[in-house]
Enzyme design. Structure first.
Site, PDB file in Angstrom:
ATOM      1  N   ASP A  69      -9.559  88.852  54.660  1.00 51.70           N
ATOM      2  CA  ASP A  69     -10.093  87.603  53.634  1.00 51.70           C
ATOM      3  C   ASP A  69     -11.164  86.868  54.089  1.00 51.70           C
ATOM      4  OD1 ASP A  69      -7.965  86.801  55.528  1.00 51.70           O
ATOM      5  OD2 ASP A  69      -7.185  85.557  53.949  1.00 51.70           O
ATOM      6  N   ASP A  79     -18.704  97.691  49.800  1.00 48.18           N
ATOM      7  CA  ASP A  79     -19.225  97.483  48.539  1.00 48.18           C
ATOM      8  C   ASP A  79     -20.071  95.862  48.625  1.00 48.18           C
ATOM      9  OD1 ASP A  79     -18.631 100.044  47.340  1.00 48.18           O
ATOM     10  OD2 ASP A  79     -17.920  99.120  45.513  1.00 48.18           O
ATOM     11  N   TYR A 137      -4.513 105.263  51.489  1.00 42.10           N
ATOM     12  CA  TYR A 137      -5.308 106.524  50.765  1.00 42.10           C
ATOM     13  C   TYR A 137      -4.246 107.692  50.583  1.00 42.10           C
ATOM     14  CZ  TYR A 137      -9.667 104.163  49.451  1.00 42.10           C
ATOM     15  OH  TYR A 137     -10.797 103.612  48.975  1.00 42.10           O
ATOM     16  N   ASP A 197     -13.432 100.183  52.288  1.00 36.82           N
ATOM     17  CA  ASP A 197     -13.829 100.614  51.150  1.00 36.82           C
ATOM     18  C   ASP A 197     -14.383  99.332  50.491  1.00 36.82           C
ATOM     19  OD1 ASP A 197     -14.273 102.101  48.801  1.00 36.82           O
ATOM     20  OD2 ASP A 197     -12.389 101.383  47.863  1.00 36.82           O
ATOM     21  N   LYS A 236      -4.978  92.648  58.474  1.00 38.78           N
ATOM     22  CA  LYS A 236      -4.252  91.357  57.753  1.00 38.78           C
ATOM     23  C   LYS A 236      -3.069  91.261  58.662  1.00 38.78           C
ATOM     24  CE  LYS A 236      -3.765  88.713  54.309  1.00 38.78           C
ATOM     25  NZ  LYS A 236      -4.630  87.508  54.042  1.00 38.78           N
TER      26      LYS A 236
HETATM   27  C1  IPM Z   1     -16.081 105.459  48.393  1.00 35.49           C
HETATM   28  C2  IPM Z   1     -15.621 105.604  47.193  1.00 35.49           C
HETATM   29  C3  IPM Z   1     -14.502 106.482  47.077  1.00 35.49           C
HETATM   30  C4  IPM Z   1     -13.275 105.905  48.025  1.00 35.49           C
HETATM   31  C5  IPM Z   1     -13.840 106.743  45.781  1.00 35.49           C
HETATM   32  C6  IPM Z   1     -14.779 107.438  45.035  1.00 35.49           C
HETATM   33  C7  IPM Z   1     -12.488 107.440  45.934  1.00 35.49           C
HETATM   34  O1  IPM Z   1     -15.298 104.211  46.667  1.00 35.49           O
HETATM   35  O2  IPM Z   1     -16.329 106.431  49.416  1.00 35.49           O
HETATM   36  O3  IPM Z   1     -16.509 104.304  49.227  1.00 35.49           O
HETATM   37  O4  IPM Z   1     -12.653 104.853  47.632  1.00 35.49           O
HETATM   38  O5  IPM Z   1     -13.103 106.082  49.281  1.00 35.49           O
HETATM   39 MG    MG Z   2     -16.035 102.578  47.794  1.00 38.69          MG
END
Ligand code: IPM
Ligand code: MG
Length: 365
Positions: A225, A253, A143, A249, A193
């Site tokens: 993975d 999700d 990042y 990240d 990884k």
């Molecule tokens: C998160 C989000 C952010 C990230 C985006 C909005 C840049 O997806 O906080 O998980 O990737 O960190």
């Molecule tokens: Mg995210």
């Protein structure tokens, strides 16, 4: 009874509507327990770009620095800034807050409510008993690594991103995860990884070294993975998961689906700075700005409300109050109320505001 200064950065898309409900719940906590929350609103994301020329202004950064904690909604999602050539990105607000405030540890707890086991796409019998905490490194890795750019060459364009970690960066986040595991089920899964990436091989080496200081905690290593697979295959086997920025990240999700919806997942971003009340931190739902449903009373405010609970727990040391919010959320969900994202036959679908009101009223008792 105390006075706490909170910076409110609602942002874009559904950010303002879910933060409004989190604030309403904080007000209920203030009334019931006699605290004073001093709230100061400021712009971030698209609104800040339009009004102040940047995704987050210096003045807003200063406000955040002066506050005891930050409650953050979401940024981004505007087609005006999404093109590959867009010079200015609403997301910069988040990146600057995380980096400049040194909020390197992002905690994302996942504990599906019993009443929502059937709302998940994963079978209830697999989910039953899941209680895990992802500790995502938040201020390093790909990042922030430089160079990161698209370069023109005679053969067309090249693009480069840089994944770099120092030993010190790895060590502090791995330590954070072990400290957190101490008060939990005493297991850390370090995700990397290492079969491909040098940064992961260093990560693993440092994790092993940190582990020698915590003989009471079991450390396992998992490739990212494989972790992605095991998260939905045997989620109950995880306690604390620690991983680098981008893996965290992506995995969170995925893991949010264990809780039924992204709209349920709060997060806390912490560093080392202490205020009079506890650890300074930024609290935000993980779901993002969801512009497609903004302003339609469809957004689930629970992730934002649970983020406020984390704020009370970590930044203000108000454990009883944090528990009260979490219990109220659970009670309302158990009573059968759902927002659109959790629509289920036989349950009552309510709007964003009504969900916030129900939870706030439960806290007021
Ligand atoms: C998160 C989000 C952010 C990230 C985006 C909005 C840049 O997806 O906080 O998980 O990737 O960190
Ligand atoms: Mg995210």
């Amino acid at each position: 009874m105390g006075t706490y200064a909170i910076a409110i950065l609602a942002g874009d898309g559904i950010g303002p509507e879910v933060i409004e409900q989190a604030v309403r719940v904080l007000q209920a906590v203030a009334d019931r327990y006699g605290h004073i929350f001093t709230l100061t609103e400021a712009l971030v994301g698209v609104a800040a770009i339009d009004a102040e020329g940047d995704a987050i202004s210096d003045a807003t950064m200063e406000l955040c620095q002066r506050s005891d904690a930050i409650l953050f909604g979401a940024v981004g999602g505007s087609p005006r800034f999404e093109g590959p050539d867009s010079k200015i990105q609403p997301e910069r607000a988040l990146f600057r807050l995380r980096k400049d405030l040194a909020l390197y540890a992002n905690l994302r707890p996942i504990r599906p409510f019993k009443a929502l086991l059937n709302a998940s796409t994963i079978k209830a019998e697999i989910l039953q008993g899941t209680d895990l905490l992802v500790v995502r490194e938040l201020t390093g890795g790909i990042y922030y690594g430089k160079p990161s750019e698209i370069r023109e060459t005679p053969q067309g364009c090249d693009a480069i991103d840089t994944l770099i970690y120092s030993e010190a960066e790895i060590e502090r986040i791995v330590r954070t995860s072990f400290e957190l595991a101490r008060d939990r089920r005493k297991k850390v899964t370090s995700v990397d990884k290492a079969n491909v990436l040098s940064s992961s091989r260093l990560w693993r080496r440092v994790a092993d070294r940190v582990a020698t200081n915590y003989p009471e905690i079991a450390l396992e290593h998992l490739l990212v993975d494989s972790c992605a697979m095991h998260l939905i295959r045997r989620p109950t086997s995880f306690d604390v998961i620690v991983t680098e920025n981008m893996f965290g990240d992506i995995l969170t999700d995925e893991a949010s689906m264990l809780a039924g919806s992204m709209g349920m997942l709060p997060s806390a971003s912490l560093g080392v700075r202490r205020t009079d009340h506890g650890l300074f931190g930024l609290y935000e739902p993980i779901h993002g700005s969801a512009p497609d449903i903004a302003g339609q009373e469809k957004a689930n405010p629970i992730a934002a409300i649970l983020s406020a609970a984390l704020m009370l727990r970590y930044s203000f040391n108000l454990k009883q109050e944090a528990d009260a919010i979490e219990a109220a959320v659970e009670r309302i969900v158990e009573a059968g109320y759902r927002t659109e994202d959790l629509r289920e036959a036989g349950k009552e679908v309510v709007g964003t505001k009504e969900m916030g009101r129900l939870i706030a009223e439960t806290i007021r008792g």
